[in-house]
Scaffold this motif. Sequence first.
Motif, PDB file in Angstrom:
ATOM      1  N   UNK A 157       0.837  -1.176   0.000  1.00 31.06           N
ATOM      2  CA  UNK A 157       0.000   0.000   0.000  1.00 31.06           C
ATOM      3  C   UNK A 157       0.886   1.245   0.000  1.00 31.06           C
ATOM      4  N   UNK A 158       0.599   2.158  -0.905  1.00 28.61           N
ATOM      5  CA  UNK A 158       1.360   3.400  -1.010  1.00 28.61           C
ATOM      6  C   UNK A 158       0.524   4.530  -0.426  1.00 28.61           C
ATOM      7  N   UNK A 159       1.093   5.248   0.511  1.00 32.90           N
ATOM      8  CA  UNK A 159       0.407   6.409   1.081  1.00 32.90           C
ATOM      9  C   UNK A 159       1.042   7.678   0.529  1.00 32.90           C
ATOM     10  N   UNK A 160       0.189   8.653   0.225  1.00 34.12           N
ATOM     11  CA  UNK A 160       0.639   9.910  -0.364  1.00 34.12           C
ATOM     12  C   UNK A 160       0.261  11.059   0.556  1.00 34.12           C
ATOM     13  N   UNK A 161       1.207  11.937   0.823  1.00 31.44           N
ATOM     14  CA  UNK A 161       0.959  13.090   1.687  1.00 31.44           C
ATOM     15  C   UNK A 161       1.272  14.357   0.906  1.00 31.44           C
ATOM     16  N   UNK A 162       0.235  15.172   0.711  1.00 34.29           N
ATOM     17  CA  UNK A 162       0.374  16.385  -0.071  1.00 34.29           C
ATOM     18  C   UNK A 162       0.603  17.594   0.825  1.00 34.29           C
ATOM     19  N   UNK A 163       1.226  18.609   0.241  1.00 33.41           N
ATOM     20  CA  UNK A 163       1.384  19.882   0.933  1.00 33.41           C
ATOM     21  C   UNK A 163       1.541  20.988  -0.096  1.00 33.41           C
ATOM     22  N   UNK A 164       1.288  22.225   0.335  1.00 37.13           N
ATOM     23  CA  UNK A 164       1.578  23.371  -0.511  1.00 37.13           C
ATOM     24  C   UNK A 164       0.384  24.106  -1.083  1.00 37.13           C
ATOM     25  N   UNK A 165      -0.816  23.644  -0.847  1.00 37.22           N
ATOM     26  CA  UNK A 165      -1.979  24.356  -1.372  1.00 37.22           C
ATOM     27  C   UNK A 165      -2.196  25.667  -0.636  1.00 37.22           C
ATOM     28  N   UNK A 166      -3.180  26.441  -1.091  1.00 36.52           N
ATOM     29  CA  UNK A 166      -3.481  27.695  -0.418  1.00 36.52           C
ATOM     30  C   UNK A 166      -4.207  28.666  -1.309  1.00 36.52           C
ATOM     31  N   UNK A 167      -4.204  29.927  -0.879  1.00 38.48           N
ATOM     32  CA  UNK A 167      -4.890  31.005  -1.588  1.00 38.48           C
ATOM     33  C   UNK A 167      -3.847  31.903  -2.248  1.00 38.48           C
ATOM     34  N   UNK A 168      -4.084  32.234  -3.513  1.00 37.77           N
ATOM     35  CA  UNK A 168      -3.150  33.083  -4.249  1.00 37.77           C
ATOM     36  C   UNK A 168      -3.943  33.966  -5.199  1.00 37.77           C
ATOM     37  N   UNK A 169      -3.402  35.126  -5.509  1.00 39.10           N
ATOM     38  CA  UNK A 169      -4.059  36.010  -6.469  1.00 39.10           C
ATOM     39  C   UNK A 169      -3.785  35.544  -7.896  1.00 39.10           C
ATOM     40  N   UNK A 170      -4.682  35.889  -8.780  1.00 39.00           N
ATOM     41  CA  UNK A 170      -4.489  35.557 -10.188  1.00 39.00           C
ATOM     42  C   UNK A 170      -3.151  36.119 -10.665  1.00 39.00           C
ATOM     43  N   UNK A 171      -2.443  35.295 -11.435  1.00 44.82           N
ATOM     44  CA  UNK A 171      -1.120  35.670 -11.905  1.00 44.82           C
ATOM     45  C   UNK A 171       0.000  35.201 -10.997  1.00 44.82           C
ATOM     46  N   UNK A 172      -0.349  34.739  -9.820  1.00 42.17           N
ATOM     47  CA  UNK A 172       0.643  34.286  -8.860  1.00 42.17           C
ATOM     48  C   UNK A 172       1.059  32.846  -9.078  1.00 42.17           C
ATOM     49  N   UNK A 173       1.860  32.344  -8.137  1.00 42.78           N
ATOM     50  CA  UNK A 173       2.418  30.998  -8.244  1.00 42.78           C
ATOM     51  C   UNK A 173       2.242  30.230  -6.940  1.00 42.78           C
ATOM     52  N   UNK A 174       2.155  28.917  -7.081  1.00 42.73           N
ATOM     53  CA  UNK A 174       2.147  27.993  -5.941  1.00 42.73           C
ATOM     54  C   UNK A 174       2.883  26.734  -6.360  1.00 42.73           C
ATOM     55  N   UNK A 175       3.441  26.044  -5.379  1.00 34.50           N
ATOM     56  CA  UNK A 175       4.020  24.744  -5.665  1.00 34.50           C
ATOM     57  C   UNK A 175       3.415  23.698  -4.729  1.00 34.50           C
ATOM     58  N   UNK A 176       2.931  22.632  -5.316  1.00 30.12           N
ATOM     59  CA  UNK A 176       2.422  21.497  -4.554  1.00 30.12           C
ATOM     60  C   UNK A 176       3.501  20.414  -4.481  1.00 30.12           C
ATOM     61  N   UNK A 177       3.539  19.740  -3.351  1.00 32.10           N
ATOM     62  CA  UNK A 177       4.453  18.615  -3.165  1.00 32.10           C
ATOM     63  C   UNK A 177       3.659  17.396  -2.717  1.00 32.10           C
ATOM     64  N   UNK A 178       4.169  16.231  -3.062  1.00 26.96           N
ATOM     65  CA  UNK A 178       3.509  14.996  -2.665  1.00 26.96           C
ATOM     66  C   UNK A 178       4.578  13.961  -2.367  1.00 26.96           C
ATOM     67  N   UNK A 179       4.653  13.539  -1.123  1.00 29.78           N
ATOM     68  CA  UNK A 179       5.632  12.543  -0.704  1.00 29.78           C
ATOM     69  C   UNK A 179       4.955  11.185  -0.575  1.00 29.78           C
ATOM     70  N   UNK A 180       5.628  10.155  -1.067  1.00 31.01           N
ATOM     71  CA  UNK A 180       5.085   8.806  -0.980  1.00 31.01           C
ATOM     72  C   UNK A 180       5.763   8.035   0.145  1.00 31.01           C
ATOM     73  N   UNK A 181       5.041   7.048   0.645  1.00 32.61           N
ATOM     74  CA  UNK A 181       5.521   6.306   1.805  1.00 32.61           C
ATOM     75  C   UNK A 181       6.389   5.110   1.442  1.00 32.61           C
ATOM     76  N   UNK A 182       6.375   4.742   0.182  1.00 30.72           N
ATOM     77  CA  UNK A 182       7.052   3.513  -0.218  1.00 30.72           C
ATOM     78  C   UNK A 182       8.289   3.818  -1.039  1.00 30.72           C
ATOM     79  N   UNK A 183       9.405   3.276  -0.633  1.00 31.05           N
ATOM     80  CA  UNK A 183      10.664   3.578  -1.307  1.00 31.05           C
ATOM     81  C   UNK A 183      10.635   3.172  -2.771  1.00 31.05           C
ATOM     82  N   UNK A 184       9.963   2.069  -3.098  1.00 31.00           N
ATOM     83  CA  UNK A 184       9.949   1.601  -4.480  1.00 31.00           C
ATOM     84  C   UNK A 184       8.997   2.407  -5.355  1.00 31.00           C
ATOM     85  N   UNK A 185       8.320   3.384  -4.760  1.00 27.61           N
ATOM     86  CA  UNK A 185       7.411   4.199  -5.550  1.00 27.61           C
ATOM     87  C   UNK A 185       8.137   4.977  -6.626  1.00 27.61           C
ATOM     88  N   UNK A 186       9.462   5.076  -6.514  1.00 26.26           N
ATOM     89  CA  UNK A 186      10.186   5.820  -7.534  1.00 26.26           C
ATOM     90  C   UNK A 186      10.121   5.110  -8.877  1.00 26.26           C
TER      91      UNK A 186
END
Length: 123
Positions: free
Chosen positions: A1-30
Amino acid sequence: QVQLVESGGGLVQAGGSLMLSCATSQATAHTYAMGWFRQAPGKEREFVALINWGGDVIAYADSVKGRFTVSRDNAKNTVYLQMNSLKAEDTAVYYCAVGFTTKSFRDGVPDYWGQGSQVTVSS
C-alpha cells in the motif's frame, strides 16, 4: 500500500504561483508514474500532469501547458507541481496520484490517491 501526503496548497491572487508537493511512503514508488489531477466545484475530476519514473515521459492537460511544471525527486520519493500564471479557473482540489503505468493516468484510474489540497485563485 502506497500512502501519499500532499502539501503546498493555499490562496493566491491571479497571476501568482504555488508549488504542490507529494511525498510517498514507499521507497519503491520511484519506479511508478506520478502526477496530479484536480476537481473544481461542480465538475468531474480531470487529469493535470504526469511524469514517469525516469522523468522522460511528461504530459500535461492542454489547459495548463506552458504554465505548470511537473517534476520528481526519486531520492525523496516526491513529486512536485509548480503552478505559475495561475487563473481563477485553476481553483480546485488538487490530488496527487501514483500509478503502475502512465496509461493508468491517461485512463483516469491511477492506483493510489493523495488526500487532496485546496488551491484557490482569487481574481
